[in-house]
Design a protein around this motif. Structure first.
Motif, PDB file in Angstrom:
ATOM      1  N   ASP A 138       0.819  -1.208   0.000  1.00  0.00           N
ATOM      2  CA  ASP A 138       0.000   0.000   0.000  1.00  0.00           C
ATOM      3  C   ASP A 138       0.851   1.256   0.000  1.00  0.00           C
ATOM      4  O   ASP A 138       0.347   2.359   0.077  1.00  0.00           O
ATOM      5  CB  ASP A 138      -0.933   0.012   1.212  1.00  0.00           C
ATOM      6  CG  ASP A 138      -0.172  -0.146   2.515  1.00  0.00           C
ATOM      7  OD1 ASP A 138      -0.748   0.105   3.556  1.00  0.00           O
ATOM      8  OD2 ASP A 138       1.013  -0.520   2.435  1.00  0.00           O
ATOM      9  N   THR A 169       0.361   4.349  -2.153  1.00  0.00           N
ATOM     10  CA  THR A 169      -0.833   5.166  -2.016  1.00  0.00           C
ATOM     11  C   THR A 169      -0.559   6.443  -1.230  1.00  0.00           C
ATOM     12  O   THR A 169      -1.383   7.329  -1.208  1.00  0.00           O
ATOM     13  CB  THR A 169      -1.949   4.391  -1.295  1.00  0.00           C
ATOM     14  OG1 THR A 169      -1.486   4.063   0.005  1.00  0.00           O
ATOM     15  CG2 THR A 169      -2.336   3.146  -2.042  1.00  0.00           C
ATOM     16  N   PHE A 170       0.591   6.528  -0.613  1.00  0.00           N
ATOM     17  CA  PHE A 170       0.885   7.750   0.124  1.00  0.00           C
ATOM     18  C   PHE A 170       1.264   8.850  -0.846  1.00  0.00           C
ATOM     19  O   PHE A 170       1.926   8.618  -1.840  1.00  0.00           O
ATOM     20  CB  PHE A 170       2.035   7.519   1.108  1.00  0.00           C
ATOM     21  CG  PHE A 170       1.734   6.447   2.098  1.00  0.00           C
ATOM     22  CD1 PHE A 170       0.559   6.491   2.831  1.00  0.00           C
ATOM     23  CD2 PHE A 170       2.598   5.390   2.265  1.00  0.00           C
ATOM     24  CE1 PHE A 170       0.280   5.504   3.752  1.00  0.00           C
ATOM     25  CE2 PHE A 170       2.313   4.400   3.178  1.00  0.00           C
ATOM     26  CZ  PHE A 170       1.150   4.450   3.910  1.00  0.00           C
ATOM     27  N   CYS A 171       0.861  10.031  -0.510  1.00  0.00           N
ATOM     28  CA  CYS A 171       1.205  11.112  -1.413  1.00  0.00           C
ATOM     29  C   CYS A 171       2.207  12.049  -0.769  1.00  0.00           C
ATOM     30  O   CYS A 171       2.707  11.815   0.312  1.00  0.00           O
ATOM     31  CB  CYS A 171      -0.025  11.868  -1.846  1.00  0.00           C
ATOM     32  SG  CYS A 171      -0.784  12.735  -0.491  1.00  0.00           S
ATOM     33  N   ARG A 183       5.017  12.700  -2.168  1.00  0.00           N
ATOM     34  CA  ARG A 183       6.318  12.317  -2.691  1.00  0.00           C
ATOM     35  C   ARG A 183       6.154  12.047  -4.171  1.00  0.00           C
ATOM     36  O   ARG A 183       5.167  11.454  -4.587  1.00  0.00           O
ATOM     37  CB  ARG A 183       6.794  11.016  -2.031  1.00  0.00           C
ATOM     38  CG  ARG A 183       6.997  11.169  -0.556  1.00  0.00           C
ATOM     39  CD  ARG A 183       8.439  11.467  -0.309  1.00  0.00           C
ATOM     40  NE  ARG A 183       8.658  11.513   1.137  1.00  0.00           N
ATOM     41  CZ  ARG A 183       9.670  10.911   1.720  1.00  0.00           C
ATOM     42  NH1 ARG A 183      10.493  10.190   1.029  1.00  0.00           N
ATOM     43  NH2 ARG A 183       9.847  11.036   2.995  1.00  0.00           N
ATOM     44  N   CYS A 196       2.487   9.047  -5.248  1.00  0.00           N
ATOM     45  CA  CYS A 196       1.184   9.012  -5.899  1.00  0.00           C
ATOM     46  C   CYS A 196       1.096  10.081  -6.972  1.00  0.00           C
ATOM     47  O   CYS A 196       0.142  10.839  -7.057  1.00  0.00           O
ATOM     48  CB  CYS A 196       0.068   9.149  -4.885  1.00  0.00           C
ATOM     49  SG  CYS A 196       0.189  10.645  -3.911  1.00  0.00           S
ATOM     50  N   SER A 219       1.199  17.569  -4.816  1.00  0.00           N
ATOM     51  CA  SER A 219      -0.044  18.223  -5.205  1.00  0.00           C
ATOM     52  C   SER A 219       0.244  19.684  -5.509  1.00  0.00           C
ATOM     53  O   SER A 219       1.284  20.227  -5.169  1.00  0.00           O
ATOM     54  CB  SER A 219      -1.036  18.122  -4.060  1.00  0.00           C
ATOM     55  OG  SER A 219      -0.541  18.875  -2.982  1.00  0.00           O
TER      56      SER A 219
END
Lengths: 297, 246, 831
Positions: free
Chosen positions: B192, B195-197, B199, B203, B207
């Motif tokens: 999983d 799924t971390f953002c 970086r 994902c 942003s």
């Protein structure tokens, strides 16, 4: 921790340093300072006068010359670790240098300073003993070369005169049939040795051992030679059993004390183990044998 | 000669004249006489390395040396890193420590950065063992060292990338982007991790609202350090003079 | 203010994917830096650029320096102190002794366990390096010169440093100044049902017993302790910048000790270079600096040396334990017994919640469903430094976990069972939570088998078991050992009904204000020493308010501006202050809802909060939406008539229960049979700390704690000789691991949220320090257990391991497995 006040002298030549040592009252010599400065900070040493030799550029050398490897009083541990000539021919020096303290301390601390400190846990004394090296000192009466074996008296005490300055340590240039190694056991990076062993093996053309030198670290009141083991090796052909017997003799000749670095028995056993390992490396480096392990790990 | 004497220290490219007693440690001159408090003190025996600075390009422990012994020397401290020619506003090592979470309490960090800098000056593409040995004179009680190793690998990769982008010599590994060891390893093995953002390799990149974006930090750094030139070409001359350039 | 906040409901608000990670749909992709995102740290910039502000970086006009004169003896009566030679020095301003402090009623201070410690020794020195006098001078060097000139005459007494010897009848009396103290016994404590436990042991198929010492450690943060005290006679106010993990509690104690009213005391804990429990107690140096500043009316700085730090400030552990297990022959554990002798040093200065003199040691049933448990403990005074702090752990949980995890391995070996299997067999089943243990703990949630399974898979367990057997069969020079620890922690102290420090309940607090321009400031009662609160607490608020994490500042450590809290230790920040932050944010959101209704011109009951988009919208009309950032202006410029202006909330959070993080660690070592050196082949850590706020920071905390666990297991010990001299009292002798001694760690996680915590989080910083030492010792033991080894004491330095090897006939000589190839003609090669 803050040092007590002291006078700071910075000679730029050996002559100037020697005359300062002669004229000043109980001076302390400061080279790399990596052992001395903590002692000053703890006020375990409280000299009134410090003669700082770091400005004597003529002592900053590490070279082969006149049949010797000559290590000047300002050659740092890092200089030894980075030297091509060491890497090529002086296995024991190449082994020992990166095992001294840590990178920053190796950049400041000097080989000669470590020898002069005469801490039985220091590494370089054993290397010098294994190579039958000399300590070269300058005093008011000129220069003299002190065999390493005659240099160390007690912990932190040597045969150096109060008005003498060590200008270099030196060991004979190895013959092609020679190999050397240094093995050290420590609890962590930066820690002093639990035990250490430096060895030099010089071979005859027939593959027998012509002469052997073994110096031991942290297992006696000074760096000490394992003469019984040396004699046992001479004239013999290398074998695991021979080296095991030499290790045993070295262990018997060692005289360790129990302390925070381990029990006396353990240290003696490690002298045995490290001697065997270092002999194996030295013999391999001399091109005499290849050491093989019977099983993986 | 217990009296004070005048010495000259060139610290981070600026020459300073200070009066010191012979017994004054270099670290106290740096911290108290020059008010450069980024260099820390963590022990009295020379074991911890929090006081590490570069003297004439070599890492040394400034608590094991008297200030008078550094008379005439060029000193680099953490405060000078942003002005180094390779820094481009913030030094890749500093960036690496932030990106790879190479610090927690921050106390050992300046010393670690100095040891890292000295290493990369000598060996631009060190392996893990070399990195670990290079920082073995610096104690850290928070990180367990693994992320510090990653941070230095990050910097090595970043410097290689910049060298490649500048059309300079490409390093042995081709100046490739993050190597497997150097890249951010996901914290989970369970699948999983991606799924971390936050970086780039997590994902799909930061942003739009990523507040930790480098440009923003550079701007801040500029503002917070009035005379620090951000343009690397301006600082290159100074740094070269210091003799600690790559 | 508005209505009650949302009822905390972790299960519904924070859902998780199958694997236990944060649900990407809920927590990732919005990019605001909320829960579960690997946000780089907000605090890093100042640290990587040398702009941190630690206590020793503080410089004030007219600031003086304090150096403490310390006793070279461990036990001695002070006959006379002559400070005149020091006072005569030009730049020495004052020499302070106990007599000077007595004038101001500052000669003693309370410890956290309600004992009384001399600030400066009044009559008798009780441990080496105890504070005897203080020299105040214009600079550090002169202060030290002055300290050297203070002449103290001692009548040296016989010391006692060993706890067992201290309890012998003819032992020197450490605390003869206490009227009712006729021996060195401090207290007895017990827990569990003794009779029921004895009954289980009487009837058990198998019982095992092992003695083990959890040696004296020191937290040894790289920054030592220090303070800058500044008495302002114009304001009648004392400001102390100090290395404090608990500034508010320290202010209350300072006020009580000094008599200065609490509102006239300001404690500031600036950047702190690591704490790990070392900076929880009050130390004499802080008080001396404050007293000197008060007397001299100038700022006074005291910065501790490393040797002073290790020799005099709060040590940890020093529990001499005997563990026993009773089990069926197929390995079902039925009972556990433990007996402890605790060395508390010269004062009872442990840092525990006051109703728990042995901390949470009674969690020693661990992760296992054990019917009967009984523990007893005796604490003793000795002529050693006072302490017993919770070094990166929750109040003696480390000792408890070490005991049970070691004992399970001992039992497995006795029964010749696989240590993973015996654990699996005895785990509290995942459907048994909430679970009440035999010693009365209420475990919130757990799935121990899942974590163990994951760790076994990551460690390639079966492969290493085979490799282990191969090495034994071939008589190889390096043995393989595999150690497991499946620990459960109890953290987040704690419920006010159970937990207090010096009478103050262990709640914590958050104060959240959204400014008119839409950014926010969160102030918390805990304090960070590297844990990353400035980032993680902002993430909690970002998640709750739909704001961007960059627009939220977190402030901590200043008692003048922060809400009252008990500080950071015992992994309590996230469980307690993190909960307070979430609840405060929910209160703000509730209030914002009424403003949203006003702004969106809809009825409040029609306004819905969309966590995903971080917006309020009108039910059935998603395009009519507004963010809290947009609402903020309305709260100050256009607030609804029936509401107070502003957008701010405070929460004091009293946790209903502790939280119980857990995990399984697997350590694989190679043991060198020639030297006793131990190398880490593999180090796997699977942690479950409930919901995860910032995985990057969690991983960093795990790494750091594992490294400390390795230090504990392999290197660290504060030692004394028979004369009470500290022989491991600096970094030459107290061995912190360097990068060369620490392997790479492989981390994994499962997620079992805490059902009672507002965001389902449990706290994580201490799990690795708690869980790893038994895994490491189990691994080294495991390498030799085929030869009958059941225990090796920490620290497992090469000599200790080699002696064990040699005792059971496993040591090797280099010649054992070596052959020499002499080449064709045995001629040396030309070089």
């Amino acid at each position: 921790m803050k040092s007590a006040p002291f006078e700071h002298h910075e000679p730029t030549t050996v002559d100037e340093a020697v005359s300062l040592l002669e004229s000043l009252d109980d001076p302390t010599i400061l080279a790399g300072g990596q052992s001395l400065v903590p002692m000053l900070r703890f006020r375990l040493a409280n000299p009134d006068v410090v003669v700082d030799i770091n400005g004597i550029d003529s002592l900053d050398y590490l070279r082969e010359e006149d049949g010797h490897l000559r290590v000047g009083a300002l050659a740092r541990h890092a200089d030894v670790a980075e030297s091509d000539v060491i890497d090529e021919k002086y296995g024991s020096f190449a082994d020992a240098a990166p095992l001294v303290a840590d990178p920053q301390i190796r950049n400041r601390g000097t080989v000669v300073g470590s020898v002069a400190q005469a801490d039985p846990k220091g590494d370089w004394g054993s290397v010098l003993l294994a190579h039958e090296g000399e300590v070269v000192a300058r005093g008011p009466d000129g220069e003299r070369a002190i065999p390493a074996e005659e240099f160390f008296l007690l912990p932190y005490d040597t045969t150096l005169g109060e008005d003498e300055l060590i200008t270099e340590v030196r060991v004979p240039t190895p013959s092609p049939n020679e190999g050397s190694a240094y093995h050290k056991l420590k609890r962590k990076t930066g820690d002093y040795a639990m035990a250490g062993v430096g060895v030099r093996l010089t071979f005859n053309d027939d593959g027998t051992i012509e002469s052997a030198g073994i110096g031991m670290t942290a297992v006696d009141i000074t760096n000490a030679r394992a003469t019984d083991a040396e004699e046992h090796l001479e004239g013999e052909r290398p074998s695991p059993d021979l080296f095991a017997a030499a290790g045993e003799l070295a262990a018997e000749q060692s005289n360790p004390e129990s302390d925070e670095h381990g029990g006396a028995d353990y240290k003696a056993r490690m002298v045995d183990v490290l001697t065997q390992r270092a002999l194996g490396d030295a013999a391999e480096r001399a091109g005499t044998v290849t050491v093989k392990r019977r099983v993986t790990q | 000669m217990t009296d004070e004497r005048e010495i000259t220290l060139t610290v981070n490219g600026t020459e300073h004249t200070v009066e010191v007693e012979p017994r004054r440690l270099l670290v106290h001159a740096i911290r108290e006489d020059l008010d450069l408090t980024g260099t820390h003190i963590g022990c009295d025996t020379g074991n911890c390395g929090a006081c590490t600075v570069l003297k004439d390009g070599e890492p040394i422990k400034s608590c094991l040396m008297f200030a008078a012994q550094a008379d005439g020397a060029e000193i680099l401290t953490v405060e000078g890193m942003e002005d180094l020619p390779e820094a481009d506003g913030i030094h890749p090592l500093q960036e690496g420590f932030r990106e790879e979470h190479g610090l927690q309490c921050g106390y050992c960090t300046p010393g670690m950065l100095m040891s890292g800098k000295a290493l990369l000056d000598e060996d631009p593409d060190p392996d893990e063992e070399t990195i670990r040995d290079a920082i073995s004179g610096n104690l850290c009680r928070c990180t367990g060292y693994q992320n510090i190793v990653r941070s230095i690998e990050y910097a090595a990769d970043e410097l290689a990338d910049r060298a490649a982008a500048d059309g300079g010599a490409v390093t042995a590994d081709g100046g490739a982007s993050a190597s497997p060891e150097g890249g951010h390893e996901p914290p989970a093995v369970g699948g999983d991790a991606d799924t971390f953002c936050g970086r780039e390799d997590c994902c799909g990149g930061p942003s739009e609202a990523d507040p930790f974006d480098r440009e923003a930090l550079l701007d801040d750094a500029e503002g917070g350090n009035g005379d620090a030139a951000v343009d690397s070409t301006d600082t290159a001359v100074d740094a070269d003079d210091r003799g600690d350039s790559v | 203010m508005s209505s009650e906040p949302d009822t905390p409901d972790a299960e519904t608000e924070y859902q998780h994917d199958e694997d236990g990670g944060p649900d990407p749909e809920k927590h990732c992709g919005h990019g605001r830096g909320g829960m579960g995102e690997e946000v780089t740290r907000k605090e890093d910039k100042r640290f990587i650029t040398g702009r941190g502000n630690y206590v020793d970086d503080i410089k004030k006009p007219g600031m003086l320096h304090c150096e403490i004169v310390r006793s070279p003896h461990a036990h001695a009566r002070i006959e006379n102190i002559d400070g005149s030679r020091a006072e005569a020095m030009d730049d020495v301003v004052a020499v302070l002794t106990a007599d000077d402090l007595l004038e101001h009623d500052l000669a003693t201070m309370p410890t956290l366990m309600d004992d009384t410690q001399d600030v400066l020794v009044n009559e008798k020195v009780k441990f080496q390096s105890q504070e005897v006098a203080a020299v105040i001078a214009t600079d550090r060097y002169t202060a030290k010169d002055g300290a050297q000139k203070v002449e103290v005459e001692y009548d040296v007494l016989d010391p006692v440093v060993d706890a067992a010897e201290a309890l012998e009848e003819d032992a020197p009396l450490v605390r003869d100044e206490l009227d009712d103290q006729e021996d060195n016994h401090i207290f007895d404590w017990d827990t569990g049902d003794k009779e029921a436990t004895e009954a289980v042991f009487d009837e058990a198929d198998v019982t095992v017993e092992e003695d083990m010492l959890y040696q004296r450690l020191h937290p040894a943060p790289i920054e030592t302790c220090g303070a800058v005290a500044d008495w302002d006679p114009g304001m009648d106010k004392m400001t102390v910048h100090m290395t404090s993990q608990a500034p508010h509690a320290h202010r209350t104690l300072f006020s009580q000790v000094s008599g200065i009213p609490e509102h006239k005391v300001r404690i500031v804990s600036p950047d702190v270079g690591g704490g790990f429990g070392n900076k929880v107690p009050i130390y004499p140096g802080y008080v001396v600096a404050a007293a000197a500043s008060y007397v001299l009316e100038q700022p006074v700085k005291w910065i501790e040396e490393r040797s002073e730090n290790i020799q005099t400030t709060g040590f940890a552990r020093d529990y001499d334990m005997t563990g026993e297990l009773a089990a069926t022959e197929d390995g079902m554990i039925e009972g556990v017994k433990v007996d402890v002798l605790a060395n508390h040093g010269a004062y009872n200065a442990a840092a525990q919640p006051s109703k728990f003199p042995a901390g949470f040691f009674n969690i020693f049933t661990g992760s296992y469903d054990i019917e009967a448990a009984y523990g007893s403990l005796t604490a003793a005074f000795t002529n050693t430094a006072p302490g017993g702090v919770a070094y990166r752990c929750s109040f003696r949980v480390t000792e408890a976990v070490y005991l049970i995890e070691r004992m399970v391995k001992v039992l497995a070996d006795e029964l010749e069972m696989d240590p993973a299997e015996i654990r699996r067999k005895n785990f509290i089943p995942s459907d048994a939570f909430p679970y009440e243990s035999a010693t009365g703990w209420n475990y919130d949630s757990g799935d121990y088998e899942k974590a163990l399974d994951k760790a076994l898979e990551m460690a390639d367990y079966e492969h290493y078991r085979e490799e282990q057997q191969r090495r034994i069969a071939e008589d190889a020079d390096k043995l393989i050992g595999i150690g497991i620890s499946s620990f459960t922690e109890v953290v987040g102290a704690g419920p006010g009904k159970q937990c207090d420090i010096a009478g103050i309940e262990m709640f914590d607090s958050a104060d959240l204000r959204v400014n008119p321009t839409g950014n926010a400031v969160l102030r918390v009662g805990v304090q960070t020493q590297g844990q990353g609160h400035e980032t993680t607490f902002a993430q909690i608020v970002a998640e709750e308010l739909g704001m961007d994490v960059d627009n939220i500042s977190v402030e901590h450590g200043d008692t003048d501006t922060e809400p009252y809290g008990l500080g950071t230790y015992g992994s309590r920040s996230t469980p307690v202050a993190g909960a307070a932050a979430a609840v405060a944010a929910r209160k703000v959101r509730d209030k914002a809802k009424s403003i949203a209704a006003n702004e969106l011109e809809a009825a409040e009951e029609d306004i819905e909060w969309d966590r995903e988009s971080g917006e309020f919208h009108v039910a059935g009309a998603p395009d009519r939406s507004i963010t809290i950032t947009e609402i903020a202006a309305g709260a100050y410029m256009n607030h609804p008539g029936d509401e107070e202006p502003g957008l701010e909330a405070v929460n004091y959070y009293d946790p209903p229960e502790m939280t119980y993080p857990f995990g399984s660690y697997i350590v694989i070592v190679e043991v060198d049979r020639e030297t006793g050196e131990v190398e880490f082949e593999k180090f796997v850590a699977v942690d479950d700390c409930g919901n995860r706020i910032n995985p990057m920071i969690i991983e960093g905390q795990i790494h750091g704690g594992l490294a400390q666990g390795i230090g504990t297991a392999m290197l660290e010990k504060v030692t004394y000789d028979d004369n009470g001299n500290v022989t491991g009292g600096d970094f030459m002798n107290y061995l912190l691991p360097t990068a060369n001694e620490i392997p790479n760690f492989e981390t994994g996680h499962t997620v079992t949220p805490s059902p009672h915590h507002p965001i389902g989080a449990k706290g994580v910083g201490e799990s690795p320090t708690v869980g790893s030492p038994p895994a490491i010792v189990n691994a080294v033991v495991d390498a030799m257990s085929h030869a009958g080894v059941s225990h090796v004491e920490m620290p497992m330095t090469p000599d200790v391991v080699w002696e064990t090897l040699d005792d059971v006939g496993l040591s090797h000589q280099p010649a054992h497995n070596v052959e020499f190839d002499l080449g064709d003609d045995a001629e040396p090669a030309d070089d």
